[in-house]
Design an enzyme around this catalytic site. Structure first.
Site, PDB file in Angstrom:
ATOM      1  N   TYR A 115       0.673  -1.583  -0.083  1.00  0.00           N
ATOM      2  CA  TYR A 115       0.645  -0.061  -0.206  1.00  0.00           C
ATOM      3  C   TYR A 115       1.021   1.334   0.356  1.00  0.00           C
ATOM      4  CZ  TYR A 115      -4.123  -2.614   1.798  1.00  0.00           C
ATOM      5  OH  TYR A 115      -4.672  -3.925   2.004  1.00  0.00           O
ATOM      6  N   ARG A 241     -15.083 -19.216   3.247  1.00  0.00           N
ATOM      7  CA  ARG A 241     -14.298 -20.313   3.431  1.00  0.00           C
ATOM      8  C   ARG A 241     -13.482 -20.282   2.102  1.00  0.00           C
ATOM      9  NH1 ARG A 241     -16.057 -25.353   4.877  1.00  0.00           N
ATOM     10  NH2 ARG A 241     -13.590 -25.288   6.156  1.00  0.00           N
ATOM     11  N   GLY A 242     -13.347 -19.167   1.408  1.00  0.00           N
ATOM     12  CA  GLY A 242     -12.513 -19.669  -0.035  1.00  0.00           C
ATOM     13  C   GLY A 242     -12.770 -20.558  -0.471  1.00  0.00           C
ATOM     14  N   GLY A 271     -13.546 -12.263  -2.062  1.00  0.00           N
ATOM     15  CA  GLY A 271     -14.498 -11.735  -0.857  1.00  0.00           C
ATOM     16  C   GLY A 271     -15.221 -10.861  -0.794  1.00  0.00           C
ATOM     17  N   ASP A 272     -15.188  -9.333  -1.597  1.00  0.00           N
ATOM     18  CA  ASP A 272     -15.635  -8.756  -1.933  1.00  0.00           C
ATOM     19  C   ASP A 272     -16.750  -9.087  -2.500  1.00  0.00           C
ATOM     20  OD1 ASP A 272     -14.529  -6.929  -0.213  1.00  0.00           O
ATOM     21  OD2 ASP A 272     -13.099  -6.562  -2.086  1.00  0.00           O
TER      22      ASP A 272
HETATM   23  O1  KDG Z   1     -10.992  -7.367  -1.351  1.00  0.00           O
HETATM   24  C1  KDG Z   1      -9.826  -6.286  -1.957  1.00  0.00           C
HETATM   25  C2  KDG Z   1      -9.292  -5.183  -2.029  1.00  0.00           C
HETATM   26  O2  KDG Z   1      -8.865  -5.583  -0.208  1.00  0.00           O
HETATM   27  C3  KDG Z   1      -8.359  -4.461  -2.912  1.00  0.00           C
HETATM   28  O3  KDG Z   1      -8.957  -3.995  -3.211  1.00  0.00           O
HETATM   29  C4  KDG Z   1      -7.751  -3.300  -1.895  1.00  0.00           C
HETATM   30  O4  KDG Z   1      -9.478  -1.906  -0.864  1.00  0.00           O
HETATM   31  C5  KDG Z   1      -8.638  -2.657  -1.148  1.00  0.00           C
HETATM   32  C6  KDG Z   1      -7.920  -2.861   0.246  1.00  0.00           C
HETATM   33  O5  KDG Z   1      -7.716  -1.833   1.424  1.00  0.00           O
HETATM   34  O6  KDG Z   1      -6.789  -3.636   0.416  1.00  0.00           O
END
Ligand code: KDG
Length: 329
Positions: A115, A241-242, A271-272
């Site tokens: 990040y 659980r993927g 997950g989203d």
């Molecule tokens: O779930 C996927 C997200 O984690 C990714 O798109 C980016 O929002 C995000 C993060 O903060 O990690």
């Protein structure tokens, strides 16, 4: 403070989804390898909450995303993409830069995320961004555990949105979405426990559930973990659980579903996608078993494509994964 009612587990009929959080530029490696040897990075955008909003729109449900973006090219890119996906945007533009993340494949199976968001525009989110009327008109407010990890302003914005939702009888959905790069487990657990007490629908991976549950009692059994999370008050608890599918405790009934077999290219965003499928069907009044089937399908579609949201399906595509002659259509 009010807590989630176990009596009302269906949303109001006419509103869509409102969500808030940080959406960032995303530089994704086009091939596996260490970053300094990668020949090209593909520029895109992603954010857990806007991924969910896009997922709902693709399934035909209204979605609004609240956030802050820099007055920069990445901010413009995000606005363009969200508009193209027909997500309603309530975003201030800031002098601070739009956050950025880099996604590399260290091996073809191992995804690494870095990040660049510590002083980003998205981290300036605050309660003044929450339009109470917009929240009041929604069916569901969806928040994640990422936003409160971004700082006191975003944490207060999440609290304000949740309080508005509860005051107006709008269902609250919470995806714990613990991000170890953003905060320590004990700080996360404190904040997320508090938020969980106000959720009607609670999503967690098994690891995230263990962060909040009393693991001595639950161990790693997903049904026990769901029961433990339900003690916070949410009538709908879903453990993602993927590739092992999902387990849910919905209105005191246990559901278990296997994942759909697909060839995974990129697990990020699954997950989203799962949450989007579940909430789209919740908002359109589908029964629990259908919601979980749709969630499994949207999650499966997401992993088949490189990108956090690009592979999300339209409603008419959902059945494709069940087709037996799925080669040429
Ligand atoms: O779930 C996927 C997200 O984690 C990714 O798109 C980016 O929002 C995000 C993060 O903060 O990690």
């Amino acid at each position: 403070m009010t807590t989630a009612s176990s009596l009302d587990s269906s949303p109001r009929a006419n509103g869509g989804l409102v969500t808030l959080g940080e959406t960032m530029g995303l530089l994704a490696a086009v091939e596996p390898g260490p970053l300094h040897r990668i020949k090209a990075l593909r520029l895109g955008m992603a954010g857990a909450e806007s991924n969910v909003a896009i997922g709902l729109r693709r399934l035909g449900v209204d979605a609004t995303w609240i956030g802050r973006l820099g007055t920069d090219a990445i901010g413009d890119l995000i606005v363009r993409e969200l508009r193209a996906e027909d997500v309603r945007i309530l975003a201030r533009r800031e002098s601070a830069p739009t956050g950025l993340m880099i996604k590399t494949l260290r091996t073809s199976e191992l995804v690494q995320i870095t990040y660049y968001r510590s002083a980003s525009a998205g981290g300036r989110l605050s309660p003044e961004d929450i339009d109470e009327e917009v929240v009041a008109r929604a069916s569901v407010l969806h928040v994640t555990g990422i936003t409160p990890a971004l700082g006191p302003g975003p944490a207060a914005a999440v609290r304000a949105a949740v309080e508005s939702a509860r005051a107006h009888g709008v269902m609250v959905s919470l995806d714990l979405n613990y991000r170890a790069a953003l905060w320590a487990p004990d700080a996360a657990a404190r904040t997320l426990r508090d938020l969980a007490r106000h959720a009607d629908v609670l999503f967690a991976s098994e690891d995230e559930a263990m962060l909040l549950a009393d693991t001595e009692g639950a161990g790693t059994d997903p049904v026990k973990l769901a029961r433990q999370l339900a003690t916070y008050g949410a009538p709908q608890v879903v453990i993602k659980r993927g590739q092992d599918g999902c387990v849910a405790l919905i209105d005191e009934q246990v559901y278990q579903r296997a994942a759909l077999p697909v060839r995974a290219v990129d697990p990020v965003g699954a997950g989203d996608a799962f949450v989007a499928g579940y909430l789209a069907d919740l908002i359109t009044g589908q029964p629990a078993a259908t919601r979980l089937a749709t969630a499994n399908a949207t999650g499966a579609f997401a992993v088949t494509v490189s990108g956090d949201w690009e592979g999300l399906p339209r409603r008419e595509e959902l059945a494709l994964l069940y087709a037996t002659d799925n080669v040429v259509r």
